[in-house]
Design a protein around this motif. Structure first.
Motif, PDB file in Angstrom:
ATOM      1  N   ILE A 174      -0.471  40.573  76.538  1.00 30.18           N
ATOM      2  CA  ILE A 174      -0.188  39.137  76.655  1.00 30.18           C
ATOM      3  C   ILE A 174       1.271  38.900  77.049  1.00 30.18           C
ATOM      4  N   VAL A 175       2.192  39.567  76.353  1.00 31.01           N
ATOM      5  CA  VAL A 175       3.625  39.378  76.613  1.00 31.01           C
ATOM      6  C   VAL A 175       3.983  39.847  78.020  1.00 31.01           C
ATOM      7  N   PHE A 176       3.523  41.042  78.400  1.00 26.85           N
ATOM      8  CA  PHE A 176       3.880  41.580  79.710  1.00 26.85           C
ATOM      9  C   PHE A 176       3.212  40.813  80.843  1.00 26.85           C
ATOM     10  N   SER A 177       1.948  40.451  80.705  1.00 29.28           N
ATOM     11  CA  SER A 177       1.266  39.728  81.785  1.00 29.28           C
ATOM     12  C   SER A 177       1.892  38.355  81.995  1.00 29.28           C
ATOM     13  N   SER A 178       2.247  37.676  80.891  1.00 28.95           N
ATOM     14  CA  SER A 178       2.899  36.364  81.005  1.00 28.95           C
ATOM     15  C   SER A 178       4.265  36.501  81.665  1.00 28.95           C
ATOM     16  N   THR A 179       5.010  37.540  81.278  1.00 31.62           N
ATOM     17  CA  THR A 179       6.341  37.772  81.855  1.00 31.62           C
ATOM     18  C   THR A 179       6.241  38.134  83.331  1.00 31.62           C
ATOM     19  N   PHE A 180       5.291  39.024  83.667  1.00 29.99           N
ATOM     20  CA  PHE A 180       5.104  39.412  85.069  1.00 29.99           C
ATOM     21  C   PHE A 180       4.708  38.209  85.920  1.00 29.99           C
ATOM     22  N   ALA A 181       3.873  37.314  85.356  1.00 28.63           N
ATOM     23  CA  ALA A 181       3.475  36.117  86.103  1.00 28.63           C
ATOM     24  C   ALA A 181       4.667  35.227  86.413  1.00 28.63           C
ATOM     25  N   ASP A 182       5.695  35.284  85.555  1.00 32.85           N
ATOM     26  CA  ASP A 182       6.902  34.475  85.769  1.00 32.85           C
ATOM     27  C   ASP A 182       7.873  35.118  86.749  1.00 32.85           C
ATOM     28  N   ILE A 183       7.894  36.463  86.818  1.00 31.52           N
ATOM     29  CA  ILE A 183       8.952  37.126  87.609  1.00 31.52           C
ATOM     30  C   ILE A 183       8.458  37.748  88.915  1.00 31.52           C
ATOM     31  N   ILE A 184       7.168  38.063  89.024  1.00 31.62           N
ATOM     32  CA  ILE A 184       6.664  38.662  90.272  1.00 31.62           C
ATOM     33  C   ILE A 184       6.645  37.592  91.366  1.00 31.62           C
ATOM     34  N   PRO A 185       7.235  37.876  92.511  1.00 32.51           N
ATOM     35  CA  PRO A 185       7.290  36.853  93.581  1.00 32.51           C
ATOM     36  C   PRO A 185       5.932  36.620  94.217  1.00 32.51           C
ATOM     37  N   ASN A 186       5.779  35.456  94.812  1.00 38.25           N
ATOM     38  CA  ASN A 186       4.578  35.123  95.576  1.00 38.25           C
ATOM     39  C   ASN A 186       4.786  35.606  97.015  1.00 38.25           C
ATOM     40  N   PHE A 187       3.949  36.539  97.439  1.00 38.66           N
ATOM     41  CA  PHE A 187       4.108  37.129  98.773  1.00 38.66           C
ATOM     42  C   PHE A 187       3.367  36.342  99.854  1.00 38.66           C
ATOM     43  N   HIS A 188       2.720  35.229  99.468  1.00 41.06           N
ATOM     44  CA  HIS A 188       2.016  34.367 100.424  1.00 41.06           C
ATOM     45  C   HIS A 188       1.025  35.175 101.266  1.00 41.06           C
ATOM     46  N   LEU A 189       0.155  35.885 100.580  1.00 39.59           N
ATOM     47  CA  LEU A 189      -0.813  36.759 101.254  1.00 39.59           C
ATOM     48  C   LEU A 189      -1.819  35.974 102.083  1.00 39.59           C
ATOM     49  N   THR A 190      -2.242  34.813 101.578  1.00 38.96           N
ATOM     50  CA  THR A 190      -3.199  33.988 102.312  1.00 38.96           C
ATOM     51  C   THR A 190      -3.151  32.570 101.778  1.00 38.96           C
ATOM     52  N   ASN A 191      -3.486  31.619 102.652  1.00 38.52           N
ATOM     53  CA  ASN A 191      -3.595  30.218 102.245  1.00 38.52           C
ATOM     54  C   ASN A 191      -5.048  29.784 102.113  1.00 38.52           C
ATOM     55  N   ASP A 192      -5.976  30.719 102.348  1.00 43.58           N
ATOM     56  CA  ASP A 192      -7.406  30.420 102.247  1.00 43.58           C
ATOM     57  C   ASP A 192      -7.805  30.396 100.771  1.00 43.58           C
ATOM     58  N   ILE A 193      -8.207  29.242 100.264  1.00 47.04           N
ATOM     59  CA  ILE A 193      -8.506  29.101  98.847  1.00 47.04           C
ATOM     60  C   ILE A 193      -9.722  29.928  98.428  1.00 47.04           C
ATOM     61  N   PHE A 194     -10.679  30.106  99.366  1.00 50.59           N
ATOM     62  CA  PHE A 194     -11.852  30.922  99.023  1.00 50.59           C
ATOM     63  C   PHE A 194     -11.458  32.378  98.834  1.00 50.59           C
TER      64      PHE A 194
END
Length: 291
Positions: A97-117
């Protein structure tokens, strides 16, 4: 001998921590690259935390890190897990829980796709894989998973479909506040995640083994040694040759099947094994403790 056992146990725990932290990294990556910015929500308490994060940003103009919401929110289910499921199980879950929450805050968004599906599809697959890795190492990703394991431990049946139904309720609430497009795609994400978990994690799924063998004693010892489950021996007549035959009946967890079958074939290469999925088992059924 004691030194070897100690080293082995230490290595096992180190491996467990590495797997849990790795799963947390995958989970955090998925949240930031497939959920954030797409209007999608994860399941369980992580989904509730993301929903709270969105509400604070939209209605109060406050940007709050996910970890500040998700970690306190998991406190109550963690206490229940600590009491009813297992201390070490809960500790490793808290690491997740602690690591996943922290990683979600610090890992950058690489903009892999804009397709919501595509975000819903791959986000669901990756989330499910991360949760399954945790579960296979006796840990969970938080709140709803604590509840699922508690139900599974108490009633001896897979509870992920019930958790999926609960997640849908959360997503309907999200749809009422933020629009239905993201909520409906989030349901697709949850469905994919649930299917991946059920495919990879089979601890609470059960299968019946019917084994025709010339070596019933050796085969029974294999089942007992590998799974700690009992067996029942039936005597019958093989109609083709008219000879007496032995049939062993036993129910084991699905995650034990492959290992048990391999050892049975070693004990009796000529054994005939029929494996049938068991929907529900009532009575005494040994379950390995979560620790």
């Amino acid at each position: 001998m004691e030194k070897k056992i100690t080293v082995s146990l230490i290595m096992k725990e180190v491996r467990r921590i590495i797997c849990v932290v790795f799963a947390a990294g995958i989970y955090g990556f998925s949240i930031n690259n497939f959920l954030h910015g797409s209007g999608l929500l994860a399941g369980g308490f992580t989904g509730i935390s993301l929903l709270g994060q969105q509400m604070l940003l939209r209605f109060a103009g406050i940007s709050v890190p996910l970890s500040l919401i998700n970690i306190p929110l998991n406190a109550v289910p963690a206490i229940i897990s600590f009491k009813y499921i297992g201390k070490r199980f809960t500790i490793y879950s808290l690491i997740m829980i602690v690591f996943s929450s922290t990683f979600a805050d610090i890992i950058p968004n690489f903009h892999l796709t804009n397709d919501i599906f595509l975000c819903a599809l791959f986000g669901g697959i990756i989330n499910g894989a991360a949760i399954a890795i945790c579960l296979m190492n006796n840990a969970t990703s938080g709140g709803a998973d604590f509840i699922s394991i508690f139900i599974s431990e108490r009633y001896g049946k897979d509870a992920w479909d019930f958790i999926f139904a609960g997640n849908v309720i959360v997503l309907v609430c999200s749809g009422l506040m933020f629009g239905w497009r993201g909520a409906m795609y989030s349901i697709i994400l949850q469905y994919c995640s649930t299917m991946v978990i059920q495919m990879l994690y089979k601890r609470y799924q059960k299968q019946t083994m019917l084994i025709i063998t010339e070596e019933p004693d050796q085969v029974y010892e294999v089942i007992k040694e590998c799974t700690n489950h009992d067996g029942t021996l039936f005597k019958g007549i093989g109609l083709y040759k008219g000879k007496e035959r032995n049939m062993l009946y036993s129910v084991v967890s699905s995650d034990e099947i492959r290992r048990v079958v391999a050892k049975i074939k070693t004990a009796d290469p000529s054994a005939f094994i029929n494996i049938v999925k068991s929907e529900e088992v009532m009575g005494n059924f040994y379950r390995r403790p979560n620790n």
